[in-house]
Design a protein around this motif. Structure first.
Motif, short mmCIF file in Angstrom:
data_model
loop_
_atom_site.label_atom_id
_atom_site.label_comp_id
_atom_site.label_asym_id
_atom_site.label_seq_id
_atom_site.Cartn_x
_atom_site.Cartn_y
_atom_site.Cartn_z
N LEU A 179 53.58 46.31 11.13
CA LEU A 179 54.04 45.64 12.34
C LEU A 179 53.99 44.15 12.07
CD1 LEU A 179 54.63 45.25 15.38
CD2 LEU A 179 52.18 45.64 15.81
N ALA A 180 55.14 43.49 12.06
CA ALA A 180 55.22 42.06 11.74
C ALA A 180 55.71 41.29 12.96
CB ALA A 180 56.14 41.83 10.54
N PRO A 181 54.81 40.86 13.83
CA PRO A 181 55.22 40.19 15.06
C PRO A 181 55.83 38.82 14.82
CG PRO A 181 52.96 41.02 15.22
CD PRO A 181 53.36 41.07 13.77
N PRO A 182 56.72 38.43 15.71
CA PRO A 182 57.16 37.03 15.76
C PRO A 182 56.14 36.23 16.55
CG PRO A 182 58.26 38.25 17.48
CD PRO A 182 57.38 39.24 16.75
N TRP A 183 56.48 35.06 16.98
CA TRP A 183 55.60 34.27 17.84
C TRP A 183 55.54 34.95 19.21
CZ3 TRP A 183 56.70 28.51 19.56
CH2 TRP A 183 55.53 27.97 20.09
N VAL A 184 54.34 35.38 19.60
CA VAL A 184 54.14 36.11 20.84
C VAL A 184 53.15 35.34 21.71
CG1 VAL A 184 53.39 38.31 21.87
CG2 VAL A 184 54.60 38.30 19.67
N ARG A 185 53.29 35.45 23.01
CA ARG A 185 52.41 34.74 23.94
C ARG A 185 51.04 35.41 24.00
NH1 ARG A 185 56.78 33.68 28.86
NH2 ARG A 185 58.30 32.58 27.56
N THR A 186 50.14 34.94 23.14
CA THR A 186 48.75 35.38 23.12
C THR A 186 47.87 34.15 22.98
OG1 THR A 186 48.56 35.61 20.71
CG2 THR A 186 49.49 37.49 21.92
N ASP A 187 46.57 34.39 22.78
CA ASP A 187 45.65 33.26 22.64
C ASP A 187 45.71 32.63 21.26
OD1 ASP A 187 44.69 33.42 25.23
OD2 ASP A 187 43.14 34.88 24.71
N LEU A 188 46.34 33.27 20.28
CA LEU A 188 46.46 32.67 18.96
C LEU A 188 47.21 31.35 19.06
CD1 LEU A 188 47.32 35.61 16.51
CD2 LEU A 188 45.15 34.40 16.77
N MET A 189 46.64 30.31 18.51
CA MET A 189 47.24 28.97 18.54
C MET A 189 47.56 28.52 19.96
SD MET A 189 47.34 27.90 15.36
CE MET A 189 48.59 26.60 15.24
N ASN A 190 46.77 29.01 20.94
CA ASN A 190 46.97 28.64 22.35
C ASN A 190 48.40 28.87 22.81
OD1 ASN A 190 44.24 27.67 22.67
ND2 ASN A 190 44.84 25.86 21.49
N SER A 191 48.92 30.04 22.47
CA SER A 191 50.35 30.32 22.71
C SER A 191 50.62 31.08 24.00
CB SER A 191 50.91 31.13 21.53
OG SER A 191 50.82 30.41 20.33
N ARG A 192 49.61 31.26 24.84
CA ARG A 192 49.79 32.09 26.03
C ARG A 192 50.86 31.53 26.97
NH1 ARG A 192 46.96 36.19 28.18
NH2 ARG A 192 45.31 35.98 26.61
N GLU A 193 51.03 30.21 27.00
CA GLU A 193 52.01 29.59 27.90
C GLU A 193 53.22 29.03 27.16
OE1 GLU A 193 51.55 29.94 31.07
OE2 GLU A 193 49.53 30.78 30.83
N ALA A 194 53.34 29.30 25.89
CA ALA A 194 54.43 28.73 25.09
C ALA A 194 55.77 29.35 25.46
CB ALA A 194 54.15 28.93 23.60
N GLU A 195 56.69 28.54 25.95
CA GLU A 195 57.98 29.06 26.39
C GLU A 195 58.79 29.65 25.24
OE1 GLU A 195 60.29 26.39 28.71
OE2 GLU A 195 58.72 26.06 30.22
N ALA A 196 58.64 29.08 24.05
CA ALA A 196 59.42 29.57 22.91
C ALA A 196 58.89 30.88 22.34
CB ALA A 196 59.44 28.51 21.81
N ALA A 197 57.66 31.25 22.73
CA ALA A 197 57.07 32.49 22.24
C ALA A 197 57.59 33.67 23.05
CB ALA A 197 55.55 32.42 22.31
#
Length: 247
Positions: A179-197
């Motif tokens: 399973l090779a995820p793209p950029w997903v809205r999680t806590d990794l790299m503070n990405s929970r609110e990232a619109e591009a994720a």
């Protein structure tokens, strides 16, 4: 793989993609066992999902992995799905001196950990009528993100290991899935609110649909395009990719 009637063990199942996978399999009537180092995160997930189970596990510790494997095979003899999901992603500095403690921690968690977990359970899985090993890698294993160079390198190495293990198990009852995820809205790299994720719910919808097929690689969102990049001309793509990032 079949999506029901399994006994599923998921590392790093108390948050992010691991938690989402645990809940998706739990809703389909599977026995799900999650693991992680933070007991509080595990307990919160269990409280929201009655019937799910948990064990504490530090994937950086061989002793912890071996103890967890013994407990799993003793208490859940029907265990037939192992999802290696636990991972850490931290900014680093490939252009200067790397933090050695962070370097070792990342390699231990993202690469050595999943290899050890699978190694500790592989003979049990091979004895099952049908079994599946899933590795959560990343599209960054194909197109590295320069600000997380070690993370990206561990995912590239894990992809290579997946290919070897799949070949070695080709005549067994065990399937090996990446399973090779793209950029997903999680806590990794503070990405929970990232619109591009990619929203986690949309990601999971695609992942579970693909897991229900015979696919060996699970690629959601824009992952197929990134997966297709490696080759003789890959550096220009990597250069443009990194230049476009907000990090």
């Amino acid at each position: 793989m079949k999506l029901t009637g399994n006994t599923v063990f998921i590392t790093g199942g108390g948050s992010g993609i691991g938690q989402a996978l645990a809940e998706a399999f739990h809703r389909r009537g599977n026995q799900v066992i999650i693991s992680g180092r933070r007991r509080s995160a595990l307990d919160e997930t269990l409280a929201a999902n009655p019937g799910m189970a948990a064990i504490e596990l530090d994937v950086q510790s061989l002793e912890s992995i071996q103890s967890a494997a013994q407990q799993l095979t003793r208490e859940y003899p029907q265990l037939n799905v192992v999802i290696n999901n636990a991972g850490i992603m931290l900014p680093d500095s490939a252009g200067s001196v790397q933090d050695d403690a962070q370097l070792l921690s990342t390699v231990m968690t993202n690469l050595i950990g999943p290899i050890r977990v699978t190694s500790a359970l592989i003979e049990h899985l091979k004895a099952q009528t049908s079994a599946t090993i899933v590795y959560n890698t990343s599209v960054l294993g194909f197109v590295p993100m320069a600000v997380t160079s070690v993370y990206s390198a561990t995912k590239a190495a894990l992809h290579s290991y997946v290919l070897s293990q799949r070949y070695k198990l080709r005549d067994s009852s065990v399937r090996v899935i990446e399973l090779a995820p793209p950029w997903v809205r999680t806590d990794l790299m503070n990405s929970r609110e990232a619109e591009a994720a990619m929203p986690l719910s949309a990601f999971m919808e695609q992942v579970m649909q693909q897991l229900g097929t015979d696919a060996f690689e699970i690629l959601a969102g824009n992952a197929p395009a990134l997966r297709a990049n490696p080759g003789p001309e890959e550096y220009s793509f990597v250069e443009n990719f990194n230049a476009s990032l907000p990090f």
